[in-house]
Structure formats: structure tokens, C-alpha cells
Design an enzyme around this catalytic site. Sequence first.
Site, PDB file in Angstrom:
ATOM      1  N   SER A  96      40.969  49.507  37.426  1.00  0.00           N
ATOM      2  CA  SER A  96      41.752  50.524  38.136  1.00  0.00           C
ATOM      3  C   SER A  96      41.120  51.886  37.875  1.00  0.00           C
ATOM      4  O   SER A  96      41.183  52.405  36.755  1.00  0.00           O
ATOM      5  CB  SER A  96      43.213  50.510  37.659  1.00  0.00           C
ATOM      6  OG  SER A  96      43.830  49.295  38.008  1.00  0.00           O
ATOM      7  N   LYS A 170      46.088  50.591  44.813  1.00  0.00           N
ATOM      8  CA  LYS A 170      46.498  50.326  43.431  1.00  0.00           C
ATOM      9  C   LYS A 170      47.220  51.532  42.836  1.00  0.00           C
ATOM     10  O   LYS A 170      48.204  51.388  42.105  1.00  0.00           O
ATOM     11  CB  LYS A 170      45.281  49.968  42.569  1.00  0.00           C
ATOM     12  CG  LYS A 170      45.610  49.733  41.088  1.00  0.00           C
ATOM     13  CD  LYS A 170      46.620  48.611  40.878  1.00  0.00           C
ATOM     14  CE  LYS A 170      47.071  48.484  39.425  1.00  0.00           C
ATOM     15  NZ  LYS A 170      46.043  47.956  38.525  1.00  0.00           N
ATOM     16  N   LYS A 238      47.196  56.521  32.288  1.00  0.00           N
ATOM     17  CA  LYS A 238      45.910  56.742  32.957  1.00  0.00           C
ATOM     18  C   LYS A 238      46.050  56.585  34.468  1.00  0.00           C
ATOM     19  O   LYS A 238      45.552  57.414  35.242  1.00  0.00           O
ATOM     20  CB  LYS A 238      44.880  55.759  32.394  1.00  0.00           C
ATOM     21  CG  LYS A 238      43.487  55.863  32.992  1.00  0.00           C
ATOM     22  CD  LYS A 238      43.236  54.869  34.113  1.00  0.00           C
ATOM     23  CE  LYS A 238      43.292  53.438  33.617  1.00  0.00           C
ATOM     24  NZ  LYS A 238      42.950  52.476  34.700  1.00  0.00           N
TER      25      LYS A 238
END
Length: 297
Positions: A96, A170, A238
Site C-alpha cells: 500500500s 486502496k 501510514k
Amino acid sequence: MSTSIALLGTGLMGLPMARRLLGAGFNLSVWNRDSSKAAPLADEGARVAGDANDAVRGATRIITMLTDGAVVENILFETGVVESLAAGATVIDMSSIRPSQARNHAARLAELGVHHLDAPVSGGTKGAQAGTLAIMAGGDQLVFDAALDLFNAMGRPVRVGPSGAGQLAKLANQAIVGIAIGAVAEATLLVSEGGGDLEAFRTALTGGFADSTILQLHGARMQSGDFEPRGRVAVQIKDLDNVLIEARELGIRLPLVEAVRDRFARLADELGGGDLDHSALFVELLDLNGRSQAPRI
């Protein structure tokens, strides 16, 4: 199958994904910076490489499942891996990272005659083990079609657009997940403090508009206090940081994401919960309300 695959990164997600590929009969080489995390795969049929260059040498498809965009860039472009890639090979980044990073990697690899797909996943370790991951892919349609056999061993692949689109999907997924965890935590505390039966509460909502995997799985973890990491708080932060970076570049505000990101950051920074499962946002909520005990069930 004669296709040779290299998988770089056999952590919480990469390890069960590797096992799915081995179970499907693929010829697999694996590498992890901490070699102890790749070692168990040797007994299951994988070749455990000593370094990333060794892992990708001769592979036609290379999967990266790494911590973030900086690590992906380092492994691909700063350790010599790109020099070991064969022309015509395909790099499938299932980490990701930011959409702009994915597009940059795709462009640089294209100059070397190497294809690229950004294909992050959702479903956690449970989905990785079961082969039911949601796979959001960005890149050329023909390159995506050629990777379907590999993707199908791990989950349900959908091409959502050109390069970078998988990462954008995502990020949207992680925004929904983070906000939903916050909502489920607050609902759980509300029902618990009011004397309700939490298990019956989740059952009552099954099939309704408020039902979700987050409610059923993460709600149960909140009830039992099971915060063993399947999706780490640090990784959730994150991802939410990347959502907000992307939003700023698009000139938009996402106030719910901003608020829940700050709560996850408080959980990590003030309460030491960075390595807990992201359902541990419930711990932060308990602390915010002066409750240190487990909820009544």
C-alpha cells in the site's frame, strides 16, 4: 506451472499470500529482510533467497509486499533489483503506497521494458490465509489479464483503472476502514455502558444497513480485548496519512479521515499502541472516556 514468481516481503500478509501461491502450484522464490520470516516457506516448497536480487533473477513476475512506498522504491531501484529483472517481466506491487509513487515506479520500469501493476489488497491476514483478498489493480488491461491466474490464487481481482488507480482505491478503502473502526468502537462503548449484550447487539444488526465485516470481526475483538495485530495501527496511520496527502494534492478536505487519523496517532504516540491491531482504537476511546477496564459484556 512453469511460470517463476518471486515474492519480496513475507511478513504478516506476505507469508499467507506465498502459501496460497505455493498451494496453487506456482514455482516460487521468496525473500524477506528478516530471513526468519521467510524460512518456514522452505519446507513448503519455496526457494528462500539470500537477497532480493537472487530472488528475482529469472522470475517472470515479481510481487512486492512491503511496508511503504519508500521501502518499495529502495528495494526495486536502490539495491540493484531492477538490473536483475528480465525484459518483459512484470512487477506487481501489492504493497500500500501513494498513487503518485506507483505511477512513478511504473514509468521507470517501462523504460527498462518491465511491466508494472499496482495491486494493493484488503481483507487482512484472515483473507490472505483463505485466498479471499480484495485485490484492486491499476495498470494496463493486457498486463492485468496476464496476471489473473496469479491473482485468483490469492483473492478476487478487479482492475479499477490505469496505473495508480489501484493505490487510489486502496486509500479509499483504508479511509472507510479507519472511519468504520471508529464508529464501531463508539457503538460498542455505548451499548456496553448502557448494559447491553454486545454479542446480541451485533447479531441484531446482522443484515441491516449498519452491518459490516468491521462490526462483526473488529467488534468481537473489542469485546474480548483481542488486539493481536492482523492490521497494525502503525500501518493504518501510514495509510491515512497517504489519504490526506492525496486529498491535499486534489484540493479537497476529508474531515472524518483527519479526525480518525489523529485518534489512531494518539493511540500510537501517547498510549503505545502502534503495534496493536487497528481495532485497538477502542482502547483509545476507553482512555478518552476515563475507562481502563474491559467493557461489560
